[in-house]
Write a protein that holds these residues in place. Structure first.
Motif, short mmCIF file in Angstrom:
data_model
loop_
_atom_site.label_atom_id
_atom_site.label_comp_id
_atom_site.label_asym_id
_atom_site.label_seq_id
_atom_site.Cartn_x
_atom_site.Cartn_y
_atom_site.Cartn_z
N PRO A 39 0.75 -1.02 -0.01
CA PRO A 39 0.15 -0.09 -0.09
C PRO A 39 1.09 1.24 0.07
N GLY A 40 0.54 2.09 -0.72
CA GLY A 40 1.21 3.43 -0.84
C GLY A 40 0.72 4.36 -1.89
N ARG A 41 1.45 5.52 -2.26
CA ARG A 41 0.99 6.44 -3.19
C ARG A 41 1.76 6.03 -4.54
N VAL A 42 0.94 6.26 -5.40
CA VAL A 42 1.34 5.95 -6.94
C VAL A 42 1.43 7.23 -7.70
N GLN A 43 2.41 7.47 -8.15
CA GLN A 43 2.63 8.62 -8.96
C GLN A 43 2.18 8.54 -10.44
N ARG A 44 1.28 9.45 -10.80
CA ARG A 44 0.60 9.27 -11.98
C ARG A 44 1.45 9.39 -13.20
N ARG A 45 1.23 8.48 -14.23
CA ARG A 45 2.08 8.57 -15.58
C ARG A 45 1.29 8.33 -16.76
N GLU A 46 1.81 8.53 -17.77
CA GLU A 46 0.93 8.25 -18.97
C GLU A 46 1.48 6.95 -19.70
N ILE A 47 0.65 6.10 -20.29
CA ILE A 47 1.19 4.63 -21.07
C ILE A 47 0.61 4.66 -22.17
N ASN A 48 1.03 3.93 -23.19
CA ASN A 48 0.19 3.79 -24.38
C ASN A 48 -0.21 2.29 -24.71
N ALA A 49 -1.40 1.76 -24.19
CA ALA A 49 -1.75 0.64 -24.34
C ALA A 49 -3.16 0.34 -24.95
N PRO A 50 -3.17 0.69 -26.35
CA PRO A 50 -4.36 0.83 -27.01
C PRO A 50 -4.96 -0.69 -26.78
N GLY A 51 -6.50 -0.58 -26.49
CA GLY A 51 -7.34 -1.72 -26.11
C GLY A 51 -7.34 -2.46 -24.83
N LEU A 52 -6.32 -1.75 -24.22
CA LEU A 52 -6.37 -2.35 -22.63
C LEU A 52 -7.50 -2.12 -21.92
N ARG A 53 -8.18 -3.10 -21.45
CA ARG A 53 -9.46 -2.85 -20.38
C ARG A 53 -8.95 -2.23 -19.35
N PRO A 54 -9.64 -1.12 -18.75
CA PRO A 54 -9.44 -0.66 -17.40
C PRO A 54 -9.38 -1.70 -16.15
N PHE A 55 -8.23 -1.79 -15.36
CA PHE A 55 -8.44 -2.82 -14.21
C PHE A 55 -7.41 -1.79 -12.99
N PHE A 56 -7.85 -2.48 -12.07
CA PHE A 56 -7.17 -1.75 -10.77
C PHE A 56 -6.57 -2.96 -9.75
N MET A 57 -5.67 -2.46 -9.00
CA MET A 57 -5.38 -3.46 -7.91
C MET A 57 -5.41 -2.65 -6.61
N VAL A 58 -6.14 -3.57 -5.61
CA VAL A 58 -6.33 -2.98 -4.29
C VAL A 58 -5.62 -4.16 -3.45
N GLY A 59 -5.72 -3.88 -2.13
CA GLY A 59 -5.30 -4.91 -1.27
C GLY A 59 -6.27 -4.85 0.12
N ASP A 60 -6.42 -5.66 0.98
CA ASP A 60 -6.99 -5.63 2.25
C ASP A 60 -6.22 -4.70 3.41
N ASP A 61 -6.42 -3.47 2.86
CA ASP A 61 -5.70 -2.40 3.88
C ASP A 61 -6.58 -1.23 3.85
N ASP A 62 -6.56 -0.15 4.91
CA ASP A 62 -7.07 0.87 4.98
C ASP A 62 -7.02 1.97 3.80
N LEU A 63 -5.94 1.96 3.10
CA LEU A 63 -5.66 2.88 2.00
C LEU A 63 -6.66 2.33 0.70
N SER A 64 -6.67 1.15 0.52
CA SER A 64 -7.40 0.47 -0.54
C SER A 64 -8.89 0.66 -0.21
N ARG A 65 -9.24 0.27 0.83
CA ARG A 65 -10.65 0.42 1.61
C ARG A 65 -11.26 1.93 1.05
N GLN A 66 -10.47 2.81 1.51
CA GLN A 66 -10.76 4.29 1.49
C GLN A 66 -11.02 4.44 0.01
N TRP A 67 -10.01 4.10 -0.72
CA TRP A 67 -9.80 4.33 -2.33
C TRP A 67 -11.16 3.67 -3.04
#
Length: 163
Positions: A69-97
């Motif tokens: 768990p921690g801060r993620v710096q936003r950055r651009e990528i180029n992955a045409p066709g990639l379906r949006p997905f996310f990654m979380v865990g069982d922690d307070d920061l992920s639950r709030q997010w």
């Protein structure tokens, strides 16, 4: 065109293979228990389609080694066709997010990887925070390595990696 990354996400996207082929082995923990739950090679096959016998309880606990768990710096990528997905865990920061971003994630059709979770009960609690989202347990280390991730919660789209 839709692109899925990682074994658990491939299952979430509807892909399954009968014969798994090792294309690279970087060590780590033995993953055969996950494949046995799917009725793969070496597993006793019950009657019917093996995927009907999958139990998430067989895939838990899930513990990622590469991301925390921690801060993620936003950055651009180029992955045409990639379906949006996310990654979380069982922690307070992920639950709030999840609470803050759940509606937006649902609106874009994002699928989630829960990378650090011990029990089916804890996974159910995370799902209850964002009931419209599909979340599957997955270690996520391979995805994290390929995308250069050190932390979560994180959203990955065709254009960006962001918190």
């Amino acid at each position: 065109m839709s692109l899925c990354i990682g074994g658990a996400l491939a299952l979430a996207c509807g892909f399954a293979t009968a014969d798994l082929k090792v294309i690279e082995d970087r060590g780590g923990q033995d993953a055969s228990r996950y494949y046995e739950a799917l009725g793969g090679k070496g597993a006793s096959r019950a009657q019917g389609h093996p995927l009907r016998k999958v139990s998430e309880a067989n895939m838990l606990p899930v513990r990622a080694q590469r991301v925390t768990p921690g801060r993620v710096q936003r950055r651009e990528i180029n992955a045409p066709g990639l379906r949006p997905f996310f990654m979380v865990g069982d922690d307070d920061l992920s639950r709030q997010w999840l609470v803050e971003r759940g509606e937006a994630l649902s609106a874009m059709g994002a699928v989630g990887m829960v990378v650090n979770v011990e029990t089916a009960g804890r996974l159910a609690q995370l799902r209850a925070l964002a009931p419209d989202l599909r979340m599957v347990p997955a270690a996520g280390d391979d995805v994290a390595e390929r995308l250069g991730l050190d932390h979560y919660p994180v959203l990955i789209t065709a254009q960006s990696v962001e918190q």
